[in-house]
Design a protein around this motif. Structure first.
Motif, short mmCIF file in Angstrom:
data_model
loop_
_atom_site.label_atom_id
_atom_site.label_comp_id
_atom_site.label_asym_id
_atom_site.label_seq_id
_atom_site.Cartn_x
_atom_site.Cartn_y
_atom_site.Cartn_z
N GLU A 36 -19.85 -0.02 -9.81
CA GLU A 36 -20.40 -1.39 -9.31
C GLU A 36 -21.79 -1.70 -10.17
O GLU A 36 -21.97 -2.93 -10.54
CB GLU A 36 -20.50 -1.42 -7.99
CG GLU A 36 -19.26 -1.15 -7.09
CD GLU A 36 -18.88 0.14 -6.90
OE1 GLU A 36 -19.41 1.02 -7.68
OE2 GLU A 36 -18.07 0.47 -6.08
N GLN A 239 -23.83 5.01 2.25
CA GLN A 239 -23.70 3.80 2.69
C GLN A 239 -22.26 3.46 3.13
O GLN A 239 -22.07 2.90 4.11
CB GLN A 239 -23.91 2.87 1.43
CG GLN A 239 -23.04 2.82 0.09
CD GLN A 239 -23.54 2.26 -1.06
OE1 GLN A 239 -24.59 1.69 -1.06
NE2 GLN A 239 -22.87 2.11 -2.19
N ASN A 259 -25.75 -1.20 -0.08
CA ASN A 259 -24.62 -2.00 0.21
C ASN A 259 -24.36 -2.29 1.53
O ASN A 259 -24.14 -3.24 2.11
CB ASN A 259 -23.15 -1.41 -0.67
CG ASN A 259 -23.35 -1.55 -2.41
OD1 ASN A 259 -24.04 -2.16 -2.59
ND2 ASN A 259 -22.21 -1.08 -2.87
#
Length: 425
Positions: A36, A239, A259
């Protein structure tokens, strides 16, 4: 055998870093490696360049091998590197980085603090790297956990006894341990020991590795681990377990908490790690951009650095990946609320009156992985396998001594500086 090994390394490096057909500028980075984050770099942070860049990510140990192999071969494919302060230091020691003094002066005028630029000199007279982004590690908690805080505890001034009491209260109320650490195979648990645990309990990292303060700290960690989720040994990023509700409280790098917190900012509080008898240890993380000597596209590498150091891109970096600007910029009011929460915790950590700064390891060269392993092996043996603390610290201390001697690495903060290899006392 050594000759054959060198040839194998050079061959694998040449294959791994073959220049793309489009002749893009190769940008090799140990940072922002997850899919990501790397996608955000390629599609967002590097957009708008006059000439494209090929963003290639690499684990730190392999990064060191690749850079060494290119220098030995005299055939350069990498034009720009992004890495942590301690990962760039051995390259500067080998005089393999281009001086960036003119660029540093330009960025100082654009609002980059001189203190950060001075870090980028790595103890040399010339600028070795340009500070790219900075971060640290913090704790985050679901607001549902706040009702279980021990009486009188200040979330921004927790100590280890209060964290343990909090953990016991949560476990009693929920029936399961609710504190999590990234102790999985790709987690950053080694940085917890080097930047938080050891400075907080011993005031050092290497010199104090096996002393009585360290032994007392490990005993306290054993107590804490009784209220830590056993699945922590599977967690690489906190996360995910925070967002799924597997744990209510977690410690991790800000970028590895972002996130969950950005997705539900009203659901979380973010705060400094706990303090020990010697203070509140914390590790400022500075990543830099450098140009290797012999870079095939030095001009575009310089343009990329200037692009990544603009105010707009620096703020976009904070919003997308949770690393904060090195430029002295005011975070905008419309910034992602999750990133704003993380920024507040970073400020609270840096400004804590009992803060003990622990720098990233410097001078270890390609032995950074071995250094991390000393702490993780101690953790495995003391906490997970319940071996005697003193015996483990003696054995691991001997390993640390050999490592520091072989690397000829002097002490760094918070250990007292010295001449020669940093001793384990």
């Amino acid at each position: 055998m050594k000759h054959l090994l060198s040839l194998a390394i050079l061959a694998s490096t040449a294959i791994g870093l073959a220049v793309p057909a489009t002749a893009q500028t190769v940008f090799l980075s140990t940072q922002l490696r997850p899919i990501e984050e790397a996608t955000a770099v390629r599609e967002e942070l590097l957009s708008g360049l006059d000439k494209p860049a090929d963003y290639v990510v690499e684990e730190p140990p392999q990064f060191a091998v690749r850079m060494e192999a290119e220098q030995q071969a005299g055939k350069h494919t990498i034009s720009l590197v992004g890495a942590l302060h301690g990962e760039l230091s051995p390259l500067a020691d080998k005089q393999t980085l281009e001086p960036l003094d003119d660029l540093a002066k330009k960025l100082a005028g654009a609002g980059m603090p001189q203190s950060l630029l001075d870090l980028g000199k790595l103890g040399k007279s010339e600028q070795q790297y340009i500070p790219w982004m900075q971060a640290t590690y913090v704790m985050a908690a679901n607001k549902d956990a706040l009702q279980y805080l021990p009486e009188g505890a200040d979330i921004n001034k927790l100590d280890y006894d209060q964290l343990i009491a909090w953990g016991k209260n949560m476990e009693k109320a929920t029936g399961a341990p609710q504190i999590g650490f990234p102790a999985g195979p790709k987690g950053l648990m080694a940085r917890y020991f080097q930047g938080y645990f050891y400075p907080s309990f011993t005031g050092g990292v290497v010199r104090t590795f096996k002393n009585s303060d360290a032994a007392a700290g490990w005993a306290k960690l054993k107590e804490l681990w009784t209220v830590v989720a056993p699945t922590s040994t599977n967690y690489d990023f906190m996360q995910e377990p925070l967002a799924s509700g597997e744990v209510m409280v977690a410690w991790d790098h800000v970028a590895r908490l972002k996130n969950a917190i950005s997705a539900s900012p009203d659901q979380y509080v973010v705060f400094p790690a706990p303090a020990g008898p010697k203070g509140r240890g914390y590790m400022p993380v500075v990543a830099g951009l450098a140009i290797p000597k012999g870079a095939p596209d030095k001009d575009n590498a310089t343009a990329i650095i200037e692009h990544l150091a603009t105010q707009d891109v620096q703020l976009k970096t904070a919003s997308l990946v949770g690393f904060f600007p090195t430029l002295n910029v005011q975070l905008p009011p419309d910034l992602d609320p999750g990133v704003a929460l993380l920024a507040g915790a970073v400020t609270a950590t840096q400004s804590a009156p009992d803060a003990v700064i622990s720098l990233l390891p410097v001078g270890l060269g390609d032995k950074g992985g071995e250094f991390n392993k000393v702490y993780m092996d101690a953790f495995q043996r003391i906490i997970l396998q319940n071996e005697p603390i003193d015996a483990v610290l003696k054995a691991q201390g001997d390993t640390m001594t050999r490592l520091m001697t072989d690397a000829k690495a002097p002490c760094w903060a918070p250990d007292v500086k010295n001449d020669g290899a940093c001793p384990v006392e």
